[in-house]
Scaffold this motif. Structure first.
Motif, mmCIF file in Angstrom:
data_model
loop_
_atom_site.group_PDB
_atom_site.id
_atom_site.type_symbol
_atom_site.label_atom_id
_atom_site.label_comp_id
_atom_site.label_asym_id
_atom_site.label_seq_id
_atom_site.Cartn_x
_atom_site.Cartn_y
_atom_site.Cartn_z
ATOM 1 N N ALA A 54 0.811 -1.221 0.000
ATOM 2 C CA ALA A 54 0.000 0.000 0.000
ATOM 3 C C ALA A 54 0.842 1.269 0.000
ATOM 4 C CB ALA A 54 -0.952 -0.003 1.192
ATOM 5 N N THR A 55 1.798 1.384 0.912
ATOM 6 C CA THR A 55 2.609 2.599 0.992
ATOM 7 C C THR A 55 3.515 2.736 -0.224
ATOM 8 O OG1 THR A 55 2.575 2.654 3.410
ATOM 9 C CG2 THR A 55 4.391 3.793 2.322
ATOM 10 N N VAL A 56 4.145 1.644 -0.630
ATOM 11 C CA VAL A 56 5.059 1.676 -1.780
ATOM 12 C C VAL A 56 4.323 2.108 -3.041
ATOM 13 C CG1 VAL A 56 6.535 0.265 -3.262
ATOM 14 C CG2 VAL A 56 6.611 -0.046 -0.785
ATOM 15 N N GLU A 57 3.075 1.646 -3.192
ATOM 16 C CA GLU A 57 2.270 1.990 -4.373
ATOM 17 C C GLU A 57 1.499 3.291 -4.192
ATOM 18 O OE1 GLU A 57 -0.179 -1.430 -4.994
ATOM 19 O OE2 GLU A 57 1.516 -2.729 -5.525
ATOM 20 N N ASN A 58 1.655 3.916 -3.021
ATOM 21 C CA ASN A 58 0.997 5.191 -2.714
ATOM 22 C C ASN A 58 -0.516 5.102 -2.931
ATOM 23 O OD1 ASN A 58 0.969 7.877 -1.838
ATOM 24 N ND2 ASN A 58 1.045 8.650 -3.935
ATOM 25 N N ARG A 59 -1.101 4.047 -2.380
ATOM 26 C CA ARG A 59 -2.549 3.871 -2.520
ATOM 27 C C ARG A 59 -3.194 3.709 -1.151
ATOM 28 N NH1 ARG A 59 -3.513 -1.251 -1.138
ATOM 29 N NH2 ARG A 59 -2.142 -2.943 -1.813
ATOM 30 N N GLU A 60 -4.516 3.806 -1.159
ATOM 31 C CA GLU A 60 -5.266 3.634 0.079
ATOM 32 C C GLU A 60 -5.243 2.162 0.514
ATOM 33 O OE1 GLU A 60 -8.876 5.335 1.084
ATOM 34 O OE2 GLU A 60 -8.656 7.150 -0.115
ATOM 35 N N PRO A 61 -5.538 1.921 1.786
ATOM 36 C CA PRO A 61 -5.665 0.529 2.233
ATOM 37 C C PRO A 61 -6.741 -0.203 1.433
ATOM 38 C CG PRO A 61 -5.577 2.027 4.110
ATOM 39 C CD PRO A 61 -5.708 2.888 2.892
ATOM 40 N N ASP A 62 -6.588 -1.515 1.336
ATOM 41 C CA ASP A 62 -7.570 -2.363 0.658
ATOM 42 C C ASP A 62 -8.681 -2.676 1.672
ATOM 43 O OD1 ASP A 62 -9.053 -4.422 -0.472
ATOM 44 O OD2 ASP A 62 -7.317 -5.391 -1.385
ATOM 45 N N TYR A 63 -9.707 -1.835 1.676
ATOM 46 C CA TYR A 63 -10.750 -1.945 2.698
ATOM 47 C C TYR A 63 -11.521 -3.262 2.607
ATOM 48 C CZ TYR A 63 -9.782 3.022 3.218
ATOM 49 O OH TYR A 63 -9.156 4.222 3.415
ATOM 50 N N LYS A 64 -11.712 -3.756 1.397
ATOM 51 C CA LYS A 64 -12.431 -5.022 1.246
ATOM 52 C C LYS A 64 -11.645 -6.161 1.867
ATOM 53 C CE LYS A 64 -15.896 -7.495 -0.027
ATOM 54 N NZ LYS A 64 -17.195 -7.336 0.694
ATOM 55 N N MET A 65 -10.338 -6.179 1.629
ATOM 56 C CA MET A 65 -9.500 -7.219 2.230
ATOM 57 C C MET A 65 -9.538 -7.121 3.754
ATOM 58 S SD MET A 65 -5.367 -7.722 2.137
ATOM 59 C CE MET A 65 -5.146 -6.337 3.276
ATOM 60 N N GLN A 90 -10.438 5.733 10.892
ATOM 61 C CA GLN A 90 -11.788 5.532 11.417
ATOM 62 C C GLN A 90 -12.567 4.518 10.578
ATOM 63 O OE1 GLN A 90 -12.757 9.828 11.476
ATOM 64 N NE2 GLN A 90 -13.219 9.585 13.656
ATOM 65 N N ARG A 91 -12.374 4.586 9.271
ATOM 66 C CA ARG A 91 -13.063 3.618 8.396
ATOM 67 C C ARG A 91 -12.591 2.198 8.696
ATOM 68 N NH1 ARG A 91 -13.367 3.770 1.722
ATOM 69 N NH2 ARG A 91 -14.535 1.794 1.489
ATOM 70 N N ILE A 92 -11.293 2.033 8.907
ATOM 71 C CA ILE A 92 -10.744 0.703 9.202
ATOM 72 C C ILE A 92 -11.256 0.195 10.543
ATOM 73 C CG2 ILE A 92 -8.601 -0.540 9.730
ATOM 74 C CD1 ILE A 92 -7.255 1.274 7.586
ATOM 75 N N PHE A 93 -11.294 1.062 11.542
ATOM 76 C CA PHE A 93 -11.833 0.648 12.843
ATOM 77 C C PHE A 93 -13.293 0.232 12.728
ATOM 78 C CE2 PHE A 93 -8.261 3.104 14.820
ATOM 79 C CZ PHE A 93 -7.714 2.032 15.514
ATOM 80 N N SER A 94 -14.035 0.901 11.859
ATOM 81 C CA SER A 94 -15.454 0.567 11.689
ATOM 82 C C SER A 94 -15.640 -0.827 11.097
ATOM 83 C CB SER A 94 -16.142 1.601 10.790
ATOM 84 O OG SER A 94 -15.782 1.427 9.426
ATOM 85 N N LEU A 95 -14.584 -1.366 10.498
ATOM 86 C CA LEU A 95 -14.652 -2.705 9.897
ATOM 87 C C LEU A 95 -14.374 -3.808 10.915
ATOM 88 C CD1 LEU A 95 -12.759 -1.955 6.550
ATOM 89 C CD2 LEU A 95 -15.233 -2.059 6.928
ATOM 90 N N GLY A 96 -13.963 -3.411 12.136
ATOM 91 C CA GLY A 96 -13.745 -4.411 13.179
ATOM 92 C C GLY A 96 -12.313 -4.617 13.597
ATOM 93 N N VAL A 97 -11.414 -3.744 13.147
ATOM 94 C CA VAL A 97 -9.997 -3.827 13.524
ATOM 95 C C VAL A 97 -9.804 -3.147 14.878
ATOM 96 C CG1 VAL A 97 -7.671 -3.050 12.897
ATOM 97 C CG2 VAL A 97 -9.212 -3.948 11.142
#
Length: 259
Positions: A54-65, A90-97
């Motif tokens: 993710a960081t190397v490709e300068n993209r957002e986290p894979d939320y579906k994964m 916050q979005r990641i925490f909302s997924l259950g992390v």
């Protein structure tokens, strides 16, 4: 009573589970979801999942994964990779992390820690410091899968992060990654002496004896490993494994030190 934690670390590369040596030569070892299911059955203390693309490709986290992993995971889950904003966290925490690990973002903007801690709680924010020995002595923090120098001394940076509100620090040895010959006790001791927040270490564990020695020396600490929990035997056959409850109790209670 607080106890040491034994934590498998899974690296995700191109959507597959991989293991590296010195942050290079990534070997595919399976499907992350299948690994999580096996670790569920083995009742692991906690699980760390790092998307190294993710960081190397300068993209957002894979939320579906992340959503799929969190839905399957029956133990506390720490996710890292590509998190740069409070909104993403916050979005990641909302997924259950339960925890989010950050690395390059806190080099570029250390105050990001404070902003995130205010929104989600200090205990949920983890800093991962990938460290490497310098030729003339000492250590330096790297980012982008060990490719980018930061000029940061891990001990001094750890002190700064604690003041900013980080809840936990992970020290990951680039030199020891995948080598399976033991943790770098030197840098662990230096950082442990410098901060009072929870600490986890990663890089080098090749046997339960390595974890035993770590706990014997440092007591309440997170003992994380990758290769140890995905390989078995001298030929490194892929086999997801984790100490049984009896083995874990022996590792912890035989060496437990009240800190």
């Amino acid at each position: 009573m607080l106890r040491p934690r034994i934590i498998p670390c899974l690296l995700v590369h191109e959507k597959g589970l991989v293991k590296s040596v010195n942050f290079k030569n990534h070997k595919y070892v399976g499907d992350p979801i299948n690994a999580v299911r096996i670790f569920n059955e083995k009742e692991v203390d906690e699980l760390m999942v790092i998307d190294i693309d993710a960081t190397v490709e300068n993209r957002e986290p894979d939320y579906k994964m992340i959503e799929n992993l969190a839905a399957e995971c029956r133990m506390p889950l720490c996710y890292g990779g590509g998190v740069k904003t409070v909104e993403q966290a916050q979005r990641i925490f909302s997924l259950g992390v339960e925890k989010i690990a950050v690395s390059s973002a806190i080099i570029e903007d250390p105050d990001f820690i404070t902003r995130m801690a205010e929104k989600v709680g200090t205990q949920s924010v983890v800093a991962v410091l990938d460290v490497k020995k310098k030729l003339l002595g000492g250590y330096e923090v790297y980012t982008h899968n060990g490719k980018k120098k930061t000029g940061k001394n891990p001990v001094e940076f750890a002190k700064e992060l604690e003041k900013l509100g980080i809840g936990e620090i992970v020290i990951n040895s680039i030199d020891n990654d995948g080598v399976m010959k033991g943790y770098d006790m030197g840098i662990i001791e230096k950082v442990r002496d410098a901060v009072s927040i929870p600490m986890t270490v990663l890089g080098g564990a090749g046997s339960l004896e390595d974890i035993k020695q770590l706990i014997k020396k440092f007591g309440i600490i997170g003992a994380s490993a990758g290769s140890l929990f995905v390989f078995k035997g001298v030929y490194k056959a892929v086999l997801i494994n984790y100490p049984s409850r009896e083995e874990k109790d022996t590792l912890i209670m035989d060496n437990y030190i009240s800190m």
